[in-house]
Write a protein that holds these residues in place. Structure first.
Motif, PDB file in Angstrom:
ATOM      1  N   PHE A  49     -27.308 -43.084 -34.439  1.00  0.00           N
ATOM      2  CA  PHE A  49     -26.865 -42.166 -33.272  1.00  0.00           C
ATOM      3  C   PHE A  49     -28.546 -41.878 -32.632  1.00  0.00           C
ATOM      4  O   PHE A  49     -28.567 -41.597 -31.686  1.00  0.00           O
ATOM      5  CB  PHE A  49     -26.521 -40.572 -33.814  1.00  0.00           C
ATOM      6  CG  PHE A  49     -26.620 -39.530 -31.988  1.00  0.00           C
ATOM      7  CD1 PHE A  49     -25.307 -40.291 -31.528  1.00  0.00           C
ATOM      8  CD2 PHE A  49     -26.835 -38.639 -32.595  1.00  0.00           C
ATOM      9  CE1 PHE A  49     -24.802 -39.403 -30.462  1.00  0.00           C
ATOM     10  CE2 PHE A  49     -26.036 -37.604 -31.203  1.00  0.00           C
ATOM     11  CZ  PHE A  49     -25.386 -38.156 -29.984  1.00  0.00           C
ATOM     12  N   ALA A  50     -29.145 -41.716 -33.843  1.00  0.00           N
ATOM     13  CA  ALA A  50     -30.825 -41.851 -33.564  1.00  0.00           C
ATOM     14  C   ALA A  50     -31.020 -42.914 -32.648  1.00  0.00           C
ATOM     15  O   ALA A  50     -32.065 -42.862 -31.789  1.00  0.00           O
ATOM     16  CB  ALA A  50     -31.435 -41.136 -34.557  1.00  0.00           C
ATOM     17  N   GLU A  51     -31.013 -44.286 -32.728  1.00  0.00           N
ATOM     18  CA  GLU A  51     -30.902 -45.079 -32.587  1.00  0.00           C
ATOM     19  C   GLU A  51     -30.089 -45.264 -31.309  1.00  0.00           C
ATOM     20  O   GLU A  51     -31.204 -46.110 -29.660  1.00  0.00           O
ATOM     21  CB  GLU A  51     -30.443 -46.675 -32.793  1.00  0.00           C
ATOM     22  CG  GLU A  51     -31.446 -47.162 -34.104  1.00  0.00           C
ATOM     23  CD  GLU A  51     -33.026 -47.387 -34.124  1.00  0.00           C
ATOM     24  OE1 GLU A  51     -32.987 -48.223 -32.937  1.00  0.00           O
ATOM     25  OE2 GLU A  51     -33.688 -46.975 -35.169  1.00  0.00           O
ATOM     26  N   VAL A  76     -41.854 -30.801 -34.354  1.00  0.00           N
ATOM     27  CA  VAL A  76     -40.426 -30.510 -34.227  1.00  0.00           C
ATOM     28  C   VAL A  76     -39.323 -31.142 -35.318  1.00  0.00           C
ATOM     29  O   VAL A  76     -38.723 -30.529 -35.797  1.00  0.00           O
ATOM     30  CB  VAL A  76     -39.838 -30.169 -32.387  1.00  0.00           C
ATOM     31  CG1 VAL A  76     -38.178 -30.251 -32.739  1.00  0.00           C
ATOM     32  CG2 VAL A  76     -40.242 -29.235 -31.706  1.00  0.00           C
ATOM     33  N   LEU A  77     -39.531 -32.490 -35.342  1.00  0.00           N
ATOM     34  CA  LEU A  77     -39.092 -33.448 -35.612  1.00  0.00           C
ATOM     35  C   LEU A  77     -39.144 -33.512 -37.656  1.00  0.00           C
ATOM     36  O   LEU A  77     -38.721 -33.051 -37.798  1.00  0.00           O
ATOM     37  CB  LEU A  77     -38.717 -35.079 -35.661  1.00  0.00           C
ATOM     38  CG  LEU A  77     -38.434 -35.028 -34.290  1.00  0.00           C
ATOM     39  CD1 LEU A  77     -38.421 -36.881 -33.422  1.00  0.00           C
ATOM     40  CD2 LEU A  77     -36.483 -34.990 -33.808  1.00  0.00           C
ATOM     41  N   LEU A 137     -35.974 -40.620 -35.240  1.00  0.00           N
ATOM     42  CA  LEU A 137     -36.608 -40.107 -34.812  1.00  0.00           C
ATOM     43  C   LEU A 137     -37.958 -40.519 -34.148  1.00  0.00           C
ATOM     44  O   LEU A 137     -39.169 -40.732 -33.319  1.00  0.00           O
ATOM     45  CB  LEU A 137     -36.342 -39.281 -33.724  1.00  0.00           C
ATOM     46  CG  LEU A 137     -34.553 -39.003 -32.738  1.00  0.00           C
ATOM     47  CD1 LEU A 137     -34.728 -37.852 -32.164  1.00  0.00           C
ATOM     48  CD2 LEU A 137     -34.348 -40.071 -31.880  1.00  0.00           C
ATOM     49  N   LEU A 138     -38.716 -39.992 -35.708  1.00  0.00           N
ATOM     50  CA  LEU A 138     -39.733 -39.662 -35.701  1.00  0.00           C
ATOM     51  C   LEU A 138     -40.941 -40.543 -35.662  1.00  0.00           C
ATOM     52  O   LEU A 138     -42.298 -40.821 -34.911  1.00  0.00           O
ATOM     53  CB  LEU A 138     -40.460 -39.229 -37.281  1.00  0.00           C
ATOM     54  CG  LEU A 138     -40.388 -37.722 -37.799  1.00  0.00           C
ATOM     55  CD1 LEU A 138     -40.486 -37.482 -38.520  1.00  0.00           C
ATOM     56  CD2 LEU A 138     -41.306 -36.889 -36.562  1.00  0.00           C
ATOM     57  N   ARG A 139     -40.166 -41.900 -35.815  1.00  0.00           N
ATOM     58  CA  ARG A 139     -40.977 -43.457 -35.151  1.00  0.00           C
ATOM     59  C   ARG A 139     -41.053 -43.636 -34.256  1.00  0.00           C
ATOM     60  O   ARG A 139     -41.374 -44.558 -33.696  1.00  0.00           O
ATOM     61  CB  ARG A 139     -39.957 -44.693 -36.642  1.00  0.00           C
ATOM     62  CG  ARG A 139     -39.020 -44.761 -36.721  1.00  0.00           C
ATOM     63  CD  ARG A 139     -38.150 -46.048 -37.749  1.00  0.00           C
ATOM     64  NE  ARG A 139     -37.005 -46.029 -37.782  1.00  0.00           N
ATOM     65  CZ  ARG A 139     -36.600 -47.437 -36.309  1.00  0.00           C
ATOM     66  NH1 ARG A 139     -37.720 -48.038 -35.953  1.00  0.00           N
ATOM     67  NH2 ARG A 139     -34.898 -47.272 -36.891  1.00  0.00           N
ATOM     68  N   LYS A 140     -39.970 -43.067 -33.441  1.00  0.00           N
ATOM     69  CA  LYS A 140     -39.892 -43.813 -31.353  1.00  0.00           C
ATOM     70  C   LYS A 140     -40.342 -42.810 -31.019  1.00  0.00           C
ATOM     71  O   LYS A 140     -40.911 -43.620 -29.997  1.00  0.00           O
ATOM     72  CB  LYS A 140     -37.820 -42.816 -31.204  1.00  0.00           C
ATOM     73  CG  LYS A 140     -37.110 -43.851 -31.657  1.00  0.00           C
ATOM     74  CD  LYS A 140     -37.034 -45.354 -31.923  1.00  0.00           C
ATOM     75  CE  LYS A 140     -35.742 -46.501 -33.121  1.00  0.00           C
ATOM     76  NZ  LYS A 140     -35.756 -47.262 -33.217  1.00  0.00           N
ATOM     77  N   SER A 145     -44.671 -42.012 -24.974  1.00  0.00           N
ATOM     78  CA  SER A 145     -42.896 -42.887 -24.920  1.00  0.00           C
ATOM     79  C   SER A 145     -42.559 -41.369 -25.688  1.00  0.00           C
ATOM     80  O   SER A 145     -42.671 -42.062 -27.252  1.00  0.00           O
ATOM     81  CB  SER A 145     -42.761 -43.797 -25.553  1.00  0.00           C
ATOM     82  OG  SER A 145     -41.187 -43.597 -25.870  1.00  0.00           O
ATOM     83  N   VAL A 146     -41.970 -40.426 -25.665  1.00  0.00           N
ATOM     84  CA  VAL A 146     -41.318 -39.663 -26.670  1.00  0.00           C
ATOM     85  C   VAL A 146     -39.929 -39.402 -25.901  1.00  0.00           C
ATOM     86  O   VAL A 146     -39.806 -39.575 -24.853  1.00  0.00           O
ATOM     87  CB  VAL A 146     -42.083 -38.307 -25.836  1.00  0.00           C
ATOM     88  CG1 VAL A 146     -41.271 -36.959 -26.926  1.00  0.00           C
ATOM     89  CG2 VAL A 146     -43.646 -38.289 -26.625  1.00  0.00           C
ATOM     90  N   PRO A 147     -39.371 -39.779 -27.072  1.00  0.00           N
ATOM     91  CA  PRO A 147     -37.558 -39.668 -26.850  1.00  0.00           C
ATOM     92  C   PRO A 147     -36.850 -38.107 -27.144  1.00  0.00           C
ATOM     93  O   PRO A 147     -36.521 -37.613 -27.632  1.00  0.00           O
ATOM     94  CB  PRO A 147     -37.324 -39.552 -28.311  1.00  0.00           C
ATOM     95  CG  PRO A 147     -38.218 -39.597 -29.424  1.00  0.00           C
ATOM     96  CD  PRO A 147     -39.581 -40.144 -29.014  1.00  0.00           C
TER      97      PRO A 147
END
Length: 444
Positions: A49-51, A76-77, A137-140, A145-147
């Motif tokens: 789901f994160a992807e 936050v994450l 999500l941390l590695r994104k 660029s922020v998810p």
């Protein structure tokens, strides 16, 4: 004769190529009792789901003030990841407390039911899923660029996790009491009882049907010992119809079957079915299960009562509360059609399967014998037990009353031995549904 060298019937060969019913049953039992399978699924779904959310984050689905800087999103994450680890540790701690409570003051047999709690697995799956989601999500996160959608949804997931934790904590604190557990176990046992009796009623052979005594008999033996947990009624009937024979099970559900003992007797066939295929319809395990064994629920209720009566606990009130649920269970069993032996038929009404059953005496002795033996010196227990037995005298059919009268005689003898003072003996012989506090008056 064991039929081990004969060729397989065509339909039997096709079924033998599939996973046997007993293996599927054990796998289902393992999945139900496992505390890691559902959380593992949650962990995988969280990462997937994160992807997905990271891939659609550029669609500008959020208001402008719901955007995060790279530093804020990372904080936050990271906080979500740490919080989920801490909450998982908290739930594990609760699990340790349950184990201590069950093995100390309840019944170790209850643990097999506690493992299956769906809410507990949902809580663990939510925690692990949220952990995997936030960690993925941390590695994104990159400087440019922020998810944003993912960070927002992680906050929603944390809120859901906290809500489930509060529900779980509320349920845990209420259901860990012995009386609450007795209620859960009693209702589950009644459900199993009436589900099983309804199935037997639909497939029962006409009166007078029995295995042909003059027919040849083949013994299907077990290669390893174990507790008889369940058997595939429909599969055994189909197999017996295919070979035009009658299967007779040699053990009750819940019995320990020693290695090499006969599992099934096959009556009346020239070509016996494959022993491995027949044994594959019967599940043996390390301990009893409740799926087809309502007496196991009664066993747990009795365990709770006699542990409360041990000198280390000395809590007769809990034993009286357990007797309330045993009383309800016995009355429910009293409405069922009990037999020492059940003969089940195929679709054409021919007898195909004979299974041993427990009669009223078996359930009654299981429900009251040990409580009478261990609680004979307790005024509360004697009074509540007498009220239970006298209630059964007014509700059970005539053919079951002799067993109830026999238990009343044994209770009188126990009271005579342990209460030598006439006044206290008279008190102990007074039926009382509360143990002490609501003794019946004459004419009630």
């Amino acid at each position: 004769m064991d039929g081990s060298d004969r060729p397989l019937h065509a339909a039997e060969f096709r079924e033998s190529m599939k996973m046997s019913w007993s293996v599927r049953f054990r796998l289902r039992q393992h999945a139900k009792a496992s505390l890691w399978i559902v959380p593992l699924i949650g962990l995988a779904l969280g990462a997937v789901f994160a992807e997905w959310t990271a891939g659609i984050d550029g669609a500008d689905l959020l208001p402008g003030d719901w955007r995060y800087s790279a530093t804020t999103a990372s904080s936050v994450l990271s906080s979500v990841v740490g919080a989920m680890v801490a909450l998982l540790g908290f739930v594990v701690t609760i699990g340790v407390l349950v184990i201590q409570q069950a093995t100390g003051t309840l019944s170790p047999r209850y643990m097999r039911l506690w493992y299956r709690d769906r809410l507990q697995k949902a809580v663990l799956a939510t925690f692990t899923g949220t952990f995997a989601y936030a960690f993925s999500l941390l590695r994104k996160i990159e400087p440019n660029s922020v998810p944003n959608l993912g960070v927002t949804l992680s906050g929603v997931a944390v809120s859901l996790s906290l809500l489930l934790l509060l529900i779980y904590l509320n349920r845990f604190t209420h259901n860990l009491r012995p009386v609450a557990i007795a209620d859960i176990v009693g209702r589950l046992g009644q459900k199993v009882m009436f589900h099983g009796t309804e199935h037997i009623r639909r497939t029962r052979a006409p009166a007078g049907a029995y295995p042909p005594s003059a027919a040849p008999v083949t013994h299907v033996r077990t290669g390893r010992g174990g507790v008889l947990q369940a058997f595939d009624v429909a599969g055994l009937i189909r197999s017996a119809a295919r070979h035009d024979c009658v299967f007779t099970l040699c053990h009750h559900i819940g019995d320990f079957v020693p290695p090499g003992a006969t599992l099934v007797e096959v009556h009346g066939t020239k070509q016996s079915p494959d022993p491995r295929h027949t044994a594959g319809h019967i599940a043996l395990g390390t301990e009893r299960t409740i799926e087809q064994d309502p007496a196991f629920a009664l066993r747990i209720l009795v365990d709770i009562a006699i542990r409360a009566l041990s000198p280390a606990v000395n809590d007769p009130t809990t034993a009286v509360q357990a007797l309330n649920h045993i009383d309800t269970f016995l009355h429910a069993i009293g409405r069922a059609q009990l037999c020492n032996q059940y003969v089940l038929a195929d679709a054409h009404g021919r007898p195909r399967l004979v299974i041993p059953g427990r009669n009223w005496d078996d359930y009654l002795q299981l429900g009251v014998t040990e409580i009478r033996e261990y609680g004979a010196t307790s005024l509360q227990v004697c009074r509540r037990l007498r009220a239970l037995l006298e209630d059964l005298l007014h509700t059970q059919p005539t053919d079951r009353l002799s067993a109830v009268h026999a238990e009343l005689i044994l209770l009188d003898e126990a009271v005579q031995r342990n209460f030598t003072d006439p006044i206290r003996r008279a008190q102990a012989q007074t039926p009382d549904r509360q143990g002490i506090g609501s003794g019946r008056r004459s004419g009630t």
